[in-house]
Motif scaffolding. Structure first.
Motif, PDB file in Angstrom:
ATOM      1  N   ARG A 389       0.872  -1.181   0.000  1.00  0.00           N
ATOM      2  CA  ARG A 389       0.000   0.000   0.000  1.00  0.00           C
ATOM      3  C   ARG A 389       0.907   1.228   0.000  1.00  0.00           C
ATOM      4  O   ARG A 389       1.611   1.502   0.981  1.00  0.00           O
ATOM      5  N   VAL A 390       0.902   1.955  -1.100  1.00  0.00           N
ATOM      6  CA  VAL A 390       1.858   3.036  -1.313  1.00  0.00           C
ATOM      7  C   VAL A 390       1.128   4.374  -1.273  1.00  0.00           C
ATOM      8  O   VAL A 390       0.146   4.585  -1.980  1.00  0.00           O
ATOM      9  N   ARG A 391       1.629   5.275  -0.426  1.00  0.00           N
ATOM     10  CA  ARG A 391       1.047   6.610  -0.315  1.00  0.00           C
ATOM     11  C   ARG A 391       1.418   7.460  -1.535  1.00  0.00           C
ATOM     12  O   ARG A 391       2.288   7.097  -2.329  1.00  0.00           O
ATOM     13  N   LEU A 392       0.797   8.628  -1.644  1.00  0.00           N
ATOM     14  CA  LEU A 392       1.059   9.515  -2.760  1.00  0.00           C
ATOM     15  C   LEU A 392       2.521   9.939  -2.806  1.00  0.00           C
ATOM     16  O   LEU A 392       3.085  10.145  -3.889  1.00  0.00           O
ATOM     17  N   ASP A 393       3.179  10.055  -1.640  1.00  0.00           N
ATOM     18  CA  ASP A 393       4.590  10.464  -1.615  1.00  0.00           C
ATOM     19  C   ASP A 393       5.543   9.289  -1.861  1.00  0.00           C
ATOM     20  O   ASP A 393       6.747   9.409  -1.655  1.00  0.00           O
ATOM     21  N   HIS A 394       4.996   8.134  -2.292  1.00  0.00           N
ATOM     22  CA  HIS A 394       5.769   6.937  -2.664  1.00  0.00           C
ATOM     23  C   HIS A 394       6.310   6.176  -1.459  1.00  0.00           C
ATOM     24  O   HIS A 394       7.174   5.307  -1.619  1.00  0.00           O
ATOM     25  N   SER A 395       5.804   6.470  -0.259  1.00  0.00           N
ATOM     26  CA  SER A 395       6.180   5.685   0.913  1.00  0.00           C
ATOM     27  C   SER A 395       5.152   4.577   1.142  1.00  0.00           C
ATOM     28  O   SER A 395       3.965   4.743   0.866  1.00  0.00           O
ATOM     29  N   VAL A 396       5.640   3.443   1.633  1.00  0.00           N
ATOM     30  CA  VAL A 396       4.778   2.307   1.917  1.00  0.00           C
ATOM     31  C   VAL A 396       4.111   2.504   3.276  1.00  0.00           C
ATOM     32  O   VAL A 396       4.755   2.941   4.241  1.00  0.00           O
ATOM     33  N   GLU A 397       2.832   2.204   3.354  1.00  0.00           N
ATOM     34  CA  GLU A 397       2.150   2.256   4.650  1.00  0.00           C
ATOM     35  C   GLU A 397       2.714   1.165   5.555  1.00  0.00           C
ATOM     36  O   GLU A 397       2.869   0.012   5.134  1.00  0.00           O
ATOM     37  N   LEU A 398       3.030   1.549   6.787  1.00  0.00           N
ATOM     38  CA  LEU A 398       3.643   0.633   7.742  1.00  0.00           C
ATOM     39  C   LEU A 398       2.727   0.402   8.931  1.00  0.00           C
ATOM     40  O   LEU A 398       1.769   1.152   9.159  1.00  0.00           O
ATOM     41  N   GLU A 399       3.047  -0.639   9.690  1.00  0.00           N
ATOM     42  CA  GLU A 399       2.294  -0.912  10.917  1.00  0.00           C
ATOM     43  C   GLU A 399       2.351   0.281  11.863  1.00  0.00           C
ATOM     44  O   GLU A 399       3.326   1.054  11.867  1.00  0.00           O
ATOM     45  N   ALA A 400       1.323   0.431  12.656  1.00  0.00           N
ATOM     46  CA  ALA A 400       1.262   1.530  13.616  1.00  0.00           C
ATOM     47  C   ALA A 400       2.470   1.482  14.549  1.00  0.00           C
ATOM     48  O   ALA A 400       2.905   0.414  14.977  1.00  0.00           O
ATOM     49  N   GLY A 401       3.017   2.659  14.846  1.00  0.00           N
ATOM     50  CA  GLY A 401       4.139   2.761  15.763  1.00  0.00           C
ATOM     51  C   GLY A 401       5.498   2.751  15.086  1.00  0.00           C
ATOM     52  O   GLY A 401       6.504   3.038  15.741  1.00  0.00           O
TER      53      GLY A 401
END
Length: 461
Positions: A389-401
């Motif tokens: 799951r990749v955000r608009l800024d090209h970073s991958v969504e990570l687990e909380a924390g």
């Protein structure tokens, strides 16, 4: 191409590159960013980062030097994007690592201008990349990344790597950028063939001896790579070389759609719109837009037709066969030791067996799944089809924390659209990543890159 001799590009004042942390059995250093892989995208990231004050970035590449598509480096092969789509120009036209600066450094700027062809050859583009890499001390070849861990207590990633001489390295960084590129893909239908009967277009020029030794060569797939290999084979055929077959499942030998208004769908504006859409809509559009990236340049199609016309005129060369709408369902080696492809004609449903000596798989590339990410794989969130799951800024969504960030380059077609592998989007993506990492506008991004408005108009009461 000769390797230029030049001084490294100086860093702006800031943190020293690779601050030592002590001897713990491995060379240890601390950075803001560790980027893995040095293709054009991460090389462009290093180039843009080199003039950002206070940013410490290092790029690690397993190979001993930078090479770019050597297996398809035909002597007359041209880029499909113009020189402005270099490492930096589309966000920083005055940058010292632009293609124009390279031409000036090589004393070819005036002759390039008189040439009036602003599409560099692939050989020249690779030489430009090597020139830029030689000026960047942050780029480190012969550095293999083996594992990445998240250190929750210190809130940084630990990158375990090995230098070419066997020296173990440990690098700490809050930000990772994955630019490991894609890998040649051979579909299951061809996987049963032995290496002596099968090669991928990525290895075509490395296997010229096998091509010349074959009585018949069959190309499977009709993208740009398949078309270029077919053109090369047709030239060999005219000179007494092997028989040639070209089979593809597409409905025609279709051209790339490079008309200007369609190209607006390869802009940052369309990428932002695409990212805003639901996952199922993005997947549908990716399937529908295949001609943006799987078609063939009109120049290559014209070259193929001209070669076929010459063959018709001159007579005599070995057989040539072109068929579209054909699916290869399986492959095996027959009793005579030749490759036997079980095929289906898509329009009629008729099945047939195609026999050949050598198969060239023009079947594209797939994203690599890096083994070194296994220790943190559970921290990277995925969509319903198992993709990051990749955000608009090209970073991958990570687990909380998890306070660190993992960015991807050329691994987000599903989230950002079919233009994401294009070289002309690389500088914008890298500027976006650097802006996110620094928390400021290190580079001004284009605010109006297309005339087309892609979304629905605002609701009116």
């Amino acid at each position: 191409m000769s390797e230029p001799v030049s001084e490294p590009l100086g860093k702006s004042p800031g943190k020293p590159l690779g601050k030592p942390l002590g001897d713990l059995g491995a060379s240890v250093s601390e950075h803001d960013v560790v980027a893995v892989g040095c293709g054009p995208f991460n090389l462009g990231l290093a180039a843009l980062a080199s003039t950002v004050d206070g940013l410490d970035l290092v790029v690690l590449e397993e190979q001993p030097e930078l090479t770019w598509h050597r297996g398809m480096m035909f002597g007359d092969a041209s880029m499909q994007v113009n020189f402005l789509a270099d490492l930096v120009t589309l966000v920083a036209p005055g940058h010292p690592l632009s293609f124009l600066t390279y031409l000036h450094d090589m004393d070819r700027l005036y002759t390039f201008t008189v040439r009036e062809n602003f599409f560099p050859s692939r050989r020249e583009y690779e030489d430009y990349l090597r020139w830029a890499a030689a000026k960047l001390p942050s780029v480190r070849f012969s550095h293999r990344v083996e594992e990445v861990h998240w250190d929750a207590a210190r809130e940084h990633f630990t990158v375990h790597a090995v230098r070419g001489d066997g020296t173990p390295l440990r690098m700490h960084a809050r930000n990772l950028v994955l630019g490991i590129g894609t890998a040649p893909h051979v579909p299951d239908a061809l996987a049963a063939l032995p290496p002596s009967r099968l090669l991928h277009t990525a290895d075509y020029l490395y296997r010229e001896a096998d091509v010349d030794a074959a009585a018949k060569v069959t190309v499977i797939g009709s993208g740009q790579s398949g078309a270029e290999v077919t053109a090369d084979l047709l030239g060999r055929n005219l000179d007494g070389g092997p028989a040639v077959s070209w089979l593809t499942r597409t409905a025609s030998f279709a051209p790339l759609d490079y008309t200007k208004m369609v190209l607006e769908m390869t802009t940052p504006a369309y990428m932002q719109y695409f990212h805003s859409l639901p996952e199922e809509v993005r997947d549908r559009l990716t399937r529908e837009q295949w001609q943006f990236y799987k078609g063939i340049s009109t120049d290559t199609l014209e070259e193929i037709h001209e070669l076929l016309y010459r063959r018709q005129l001159e007579h005599g060369p070995a057989e040539v066969e072109l068929r579209f709408g054909v699916t290869v369902e399986s492959a095996a080696v027959d009793a005579a030791g030749r490759a036997a492809l079980s095929c289906r004609h898509r329009d009629t449903g008729q099945t047939f067996v195609h026999t050949t000596d050598l198969v060239v798989a023009a079947t594209g590339y797939r994203n690599r799944r890096p083994v070194f990410l296994k220790p943190i794989e559970d921290l990277l969130l995925r969509d319903g089809r198992g993709r990051h799951r990749v955000r608009l800024d090209h970073s991958v969504e990570l687990e909380a924390g998890i306070t660190g960030r993992v960015f991807v380059a050329n691994a987000e077609t599903h989230s950002h659209g079919v233009s994401s592998p294009n070289l002309d989007i690389g500088a914008v993506r890298n500027a976006t990543i650097l802006n996110a990492i620094t928390g400021r506008e290190a580079y001004r991004l284009p605010k109006r890159s297309a005339f087309t408005s892609f979304g629905a108009p605002p609701r009116t009461s």
